[in-house]
Design a protein around this motif. Structure first.
Motif, mmCIF file in Angstrom:
data_model
loop_
_atom_site.group_PDB
_atom_site.id
_atom_site.type_symbol
_atom_site.label_atom_id
_atom_site.label_comp_id
_atom_site.label_asym_id
_atom_site.label_seq_id
_atom_site.Cartn_x
_atom_site.Cartn_y
_atom_site.Cartn_z
ATOM 1 N N ASP A 36 -3.015 2.128 -11.276
ATOM 2 C CA ASP A 36 -2.753 3.125 -10.232
ATOM 3 C C ASP A 36 -1.374 2.781 -9.668
ATOM 4 O O ASP A 36 -1.254 2.022 -8.705
ATOM 5 C CB ASP A 36 -3.860 2.998 -9.168
ATOM 6 N N SER A 37 -0.316 3.311 -10.308
ATOM 7 C CA SER A 37 1.031 2.895 -9.894
ATOM 8 C C SER A 37 1.385 3.384 -8.492
ATOM 9 O O SER A 37 2.139 2.728 -7.779
ATOM 10 C CB SER A 37 2.085 3.347 -10.904
ATOM 11 N N GLY A 38 0.806 4.514 -8.072
ATOM 12 C CA GLY A 38 1.062 4.994 -6.711
ATOM 13 C C GLY A 38 0.596 3.960 -5.688
ATOM 14 O O GLY A 38 1.210 3.795 -4.631
ATOM 15 N N ALA A 39 -0.489 3.249 -6.017
ATOM 16 C CA ALA A 39 -1.008 2.233 -5.096
ATOM 17 C C ALA A 39 0.023 1.112 -4.901
ATOM 18 O O ALA A 39 0.106 0.526 -3.819
ATOM 19 C CB ALA A 39 -2.324 1.657 -5.612
ATOM 20 N N LEU A 102 5.637 7.135 3.649
ATOM 21 C CA LEU A 102 6.501 5.947 3.585
ATOM 22 C C LEU A 102 6.645 5.481 2.129
ATOM 23 O O LEU A 102 7.731 5.088 1.689
ATOM 24 C CB LEU A 102 5.866 4.844 4.450
ATOM 25 N N ALA A 103 5.542 5.577 1.380
ATOM 26 C CA ALA A 103 5.561 5.170 -0.038
ATOM 27 C C ALA A 103 6.555 6.035 -0.799
ATOM 28 O O ALA A 103 7.322 5.544 -1.636
ATOM 29 C CB ALA A 103 4.170 5.311 -0.646
ATOM 30 N N SER A 104 6.572 7.325 -0.490
ATOM 31 C CA SER A 104 7.473 8.226 -1.199
ATOM 32 C C SER A 104 8.925 7.880 -0.866
ATOM 33 O O SER A 104 9.820 8.057 -1.699
ATOM 34 C CB SER A 104 7.070 9.656 -0.877
#
Ligand code: DC
Length: 233
Positions: A36-39, A102-104
């Motif tokens: 889950d690379s988004g994680a 924030l991740a984006s």
């Protein structure tokens, strides 16, 4: 780089396209590992806010990306993914809307992406890997055997997210969520590094009017040949 003998299926697409659910179902069905690379980007966002590393501190963020203490595990009772940061289960915290935004932002920093590349390659292991993200088929695993680009209309994706958040008891507003989905899409697809674009050899699936089962079956049909080959080899 990646080992060609390990079957890799990449599933890229925008948030809300259903790729997370789909990737987990596929990984479970095939007995493959799941990335889950988004994680990873969400974990970095959470770690940066906890350690007070500012968004303009590129070097600090890259060091944190390469060294943050994270573990992907599975809950013993129901097999649900469990994401641990510095010994603490943060599976729920990293899904918050503000951490997603924030991740984006951290994901748009080239040094951060470079620092996370090695960590993502380390997930490729036998019997195979389902890699879920935005640039799995284009940058991280360009030689993956099967590449899927899963999408759905922005309003439909916002509605799915709205339903999930309401079920979790969060207080959300649909028009604001639609704006947030569009804002994130814009940033993820316009950024200079690893933008959200389909790999030229990706199979594109639009899930707007399809059920989870229908999408799963479409992907299983594409994956079947490499799975048979891997089992034989
Ligand atoms: O899939 P997600 O919503 O958990 O991803 C969180 C953010 O991380 C999203 O805004 C885009 C970014 N991301 C990325 O840039 N590259 C990836 N491979 C995965 C996620």
């Amino acid at each position: 780089m990646t080992n060609k003998a390990i079957p890799i299926v990449t599933i890229d697409g925008p948030s809300g396209s259903g790729k997370g659910t789909m990737s987990m179902m596929l990984a479970r069905k095939l007995g493959f590992h799941y990335l889950d690379s988004g994680a990873l980007y969400r974990l970095l966002a959470l770690a940066a806010s906890r350690h007070k590393v500012a968004l303009d501190n590129i070097e600090g963020l890259a060091v944190l990306a390469g060294h943050m203490d994270i573990t992907f595990a599975m809950k013993a009772d129901n097999g649900a993914p469990q994401i641990i940061l510095e010994g603490e289960d943060v599976s729920t915290q990293i899904r918050a809307e503000e951490i997603g935004l924030l991740a984006s932002k951290v994901a748009a920093i080239p040094e951060v992406r470079a620092a996370l590349l090695q960590r993502q390659h380390a997930f490729a292991a036998k019997p195979g890997l389902i890699a879920d993200g935005r640039d799995m088929g284009t940058v991280v695993f360009p030689s993956a055997q099967v590449k899927i680009f899963l999408t759905a209309g922005a309003d439909e994706r916002a509605k799915r997210r709205y339903k999930q958040l309401i079920e979790k008891g969060e207080n959300v507003n649909l028009p604001a969520l639609i704006d947030s989905v569009r804002e994130r899409d814009e940033r993820d697809s316009q950024r200079a590094v690893s933008p959200l674009v389909p790999a030229p050899d990706a199979h594109q699936i639009d899930s707007t009017d399809l059920s989870i089962e229908e999408v799963l079956q479409l992907i299983l049909d594409l994956v079947q040949p490499i799975n048979v080959e891997a089992a034989a080899g």
